[in-house]
Design a protein around this motif. Structure first.
Motif, short mmCIF file in Angstrom:
data_model
loop_
_atom_site.label_atom_id
_atom_site.label_comp_id
_atom_site.label_asym_id
_atom_site.label_seq_id
_atom_site.Cartn_x
_atom_site.Cartn_y
_atom_site.Cartn_z
N ASP A 97 0.84 -1.21 0.00
CA ASP A 97 0.00 0.00 0.00
C ASP A 97 0.87 1.26 0.00
O ASP A 97 0.57 2.24 -0.69
CB ASP A 97 -0.91 0.00 1.23
N VAL A 119 0.31 -5.35 -4.97
CA VAL A 119 -0.91 -5.08 -4.20
C VAL A 119 -1.89 -6.25 -4.36
O VAL A 119 -2.52 -6.69 -3.39
CB VAL A 119 -1.55 -3.76 -4.66
N ARG A 146 -10.31 -6.06 -2.38
CA ARG A 146 -9.19 -5.20 -2.78
C ARG A 146 -8.32 -5.88 -3.83
O ARG A 146 -7.80 -5.23 -4.73
CB ARG A 146 -8.35 -4.83 -1.56
#
Length: 563
Positions: A280, A302, A314
């Motif tokens: 992140d 990520v 995510r």
């Protein structure tokens, strides 16, 4: 004079070579080629001129090279001849000159020969020890790689470790790094020495050829080393170099690349939450750099880091962003993005299969053009496509079989390089066989995958023990399906040993699998009517449940790994 040497003395005398009555020259002429491998006439003549008599032209080098035939008792003859010199320095000069005649690919064997000579006390041992020291001090870049390759086979490591430290300190930085990477990853006698050498490299890393404690380390060198350590399956060292590169980076782009490498290293070390935190951080920086390729590489990290901690939302969002960005990049990047999207869209099997199909089509073309670079990626895409097809209710057996055939060929040619992928593809294909009820052939596959993974566990336990446990767990189930319960019990005990090791190495996410393995073992014990052993297993289960509950409570926070 030994009988075999007397035999050769007669031959030398009959050939009129002149050194039949020079016992030292006779012994060394016959024995050195057995200790110092020579490939051609030129290197043979160079080896002979290491001897004073030939160097002084007392004897005919060319005629002797034609006559020469190495004897089997090389060590004994050389030891006797060197002892006859009476002075270690004289013997050392001969051995160093002989070593210089050996071609680079044969130097490890020649260094092993010197180590053998040095292991038996006497003048010859002192001469061999001096010769090693002279070679490593005089030309460390030439002989350090050979010493590093020979070191694991040397019986007495104490002197070798001393020589390694001396040579690493004298060698150029690039040679020292390459030699370090050639040392075995797991070696009980050399482990502490390798760890100290890694620390020395860590301390030496500056822009200057001569290390100076006052100089700052080079973040670019650190990043390069982190990448090489990662490629060399040394994630601990990779993480250390990458972390320092990130801390000292003089540009945002360099910091992002260091953070991405750090994520990859700590993921291998079993710290997925810390990896996600750093991913992140890297993404936030990369968005402001304005480099599409850098942003794409960061998005990959990520995706994988969120997938590792089961944050599917995510992971899917990042994979779709990477997929869209890949339209501006080359086909290889597009294939990577498609593979990632396939891997993380577990909740939509049909869509995952579509991503995988497109990735396979792209990589097939790339692999045809550049198999060395793209064939392993094509195999991985085929394997993923087969899994996605099965999840979507399609028959992926033939696709999986194609991946298996290709990886088997690569593994035969280079097992060291392709071992991890080979084990994974074999394991996945064996699962398909088991799902079809073909447990006998599935078992053969599980055994092959386990052998490959056991080798990897010996090299890097933290990275491969949990994966090996999956293979042995599958093997236990195959034995059970074939009603071979005694072998199933042995396989599940091996699984439990591996999983307990993972938990002991701070990998608590393995606990659910360990609990399943303990239940399997309880079933085996019950079938064998060994009920007295069950309470201890139940007690272990309760302790593990408590530990896992604590882990789940803390797992939302990113705790940095140990240095």
């Amino acid at each position: 004079m030994p009988h075999d040497l007397e035999h050769w003395r007669t031959k030398v005398l009959d050939a009129g070579l002149g050194f039949a009555d020079d016992p030292i020259t006779l012994s060394l002429t016959l024995a050195l080629p057995a200790l110092f491998p020579v490939r051609d006439r030129r290197s043979t003549e160079a080896l002979l001129t290491a001897l004073p008599g030939f160097r002084a032209r007392l004897y005919d080098v060319r005629r002797t090279a034609d006559f020469l035939f190495p004897v089997e008792s090389g060590d004994e003859l050389v030891r006797e001849a060197l002892n006859a010199y009476g002075e270690p320095d004289r013997g050392a000069d001969v051995l160093v000159d002989a070593l210089r005649a050996v071609a680079a690919p044969d130097r490890p064997r020649a260094v092993e020969s010197l180590c053998r000579l040095a292991s038996v006390p006497g003048v010859a041992a002192e001469a061999a020890d001096l010769a090693l020291a002279q070679a490593l001090t005089g030309d460390p870049d030439a002989y350090l790689p050979a010493l590093a390759l020979a070191a694991p086979s040397v019986e007495d490591p104490a002197r070798i470790i001393e020589l390694l430290h001396r040579a690493f300190a004298a060698a150029s930085y690039e040679v020292a790094v390459d030699a370090y990477l050639s040392l075995p990853r797991q070696h009980s006698r050399l482990g502490s020495a390798a760890a100290q050498i890694a620390l020395d490299l860590f301390a030496r890393n500056t822009f200057d050829s001569e290390p100076d404690p006052a100089h700052e380390p080079s973040p670019m060198f650190d990043l390069d080393l982190a990448t090489r350590m990662l490629d060399g399956r040394r994630p601990e060292q990779a993480a250390a170099f990458a972390r320092r590169a990130a801390d000292n980076a003089h540009s945002q782009e360099l910091r992002v690349r260091a953070l991405v490498t750090l994520c990859q290293a700590v993921t291998q070390l079993g710290h997925p939450w810390y990896a996600r935190e750093k991913a992140d951080e890297a993404l936030a920086i990369a968005r402001g750099v304005g480099n599409s390729g850098l942003l794409f590489d960061t998005l990959q990290t990520v995706v994988t880091s969120n997938h590792a901690v089961n944050d599917h939302t995510r992971a899917e969002a990042a994979s779709l962003e990477a997929l869209e960005l890949s339209r501006k990049l080359d086909p290889g990047d597009r294939a990577v993005a498609l593979s990632l999207a396939c891997a993380v869209h577990t909740g939509d099997p049909a869509r995952a299969a579509e991503f995988a199909a497109e990735s396979v089509a792209l990589l097939r073309d790339l692999a045809d053009r550049d198999p060395g670079r793209h064939l392993p990626r094509y195999i991985a895409a085929l394997d993923s496509y087969a899994i996605a097809m099965s999840a979507a209710g399609q028959d992926g057996f033939e696709v999986g079989q194609q991946a298996l055939t290709l990886i088997q060929d690569l593994h035969r040619r280079d097992p060291e390089r392709h071992g991890p992928q080979y084990a994974q593809v074999v394991l996945n294909f064996s699962n398909r066989l088991a799902a079809r009820g073909d447990h006998a052939n599935a078992l053969e596959g599980y055994l092959s995958a386990t052998r490959a993974l056991h080798e990897l566990v010996s090299q890097s336990p933290r990275a491969y023990a949990a994966k090996c446990a999956i293979a042995t767990w599958s093997m236990a189930n195959a034995y059970a399906a074939l009603h071979r319960w005694s072998e199933a019990e042995q396989a599940i005990l091996a699984t439990i040993t591996l999983q307990r090791g993972c938990v002991g190495e701070s990998q608590p996410w393995v606990i659910p699998d360990l609990l399943d393995s303990l239940e399997f073992l309880k079933l085996c014990l019950s079938r064998a009517k060994r009920f007295a052993e069950l309470p201890a297993l139940e007690k272990e289960k309760q302790v593990l449940l408590i530990v896992h509950a604590r882990y789940q409570k803390l797992s939302g926070s990113a705790v940095p790994p140990d240095a």
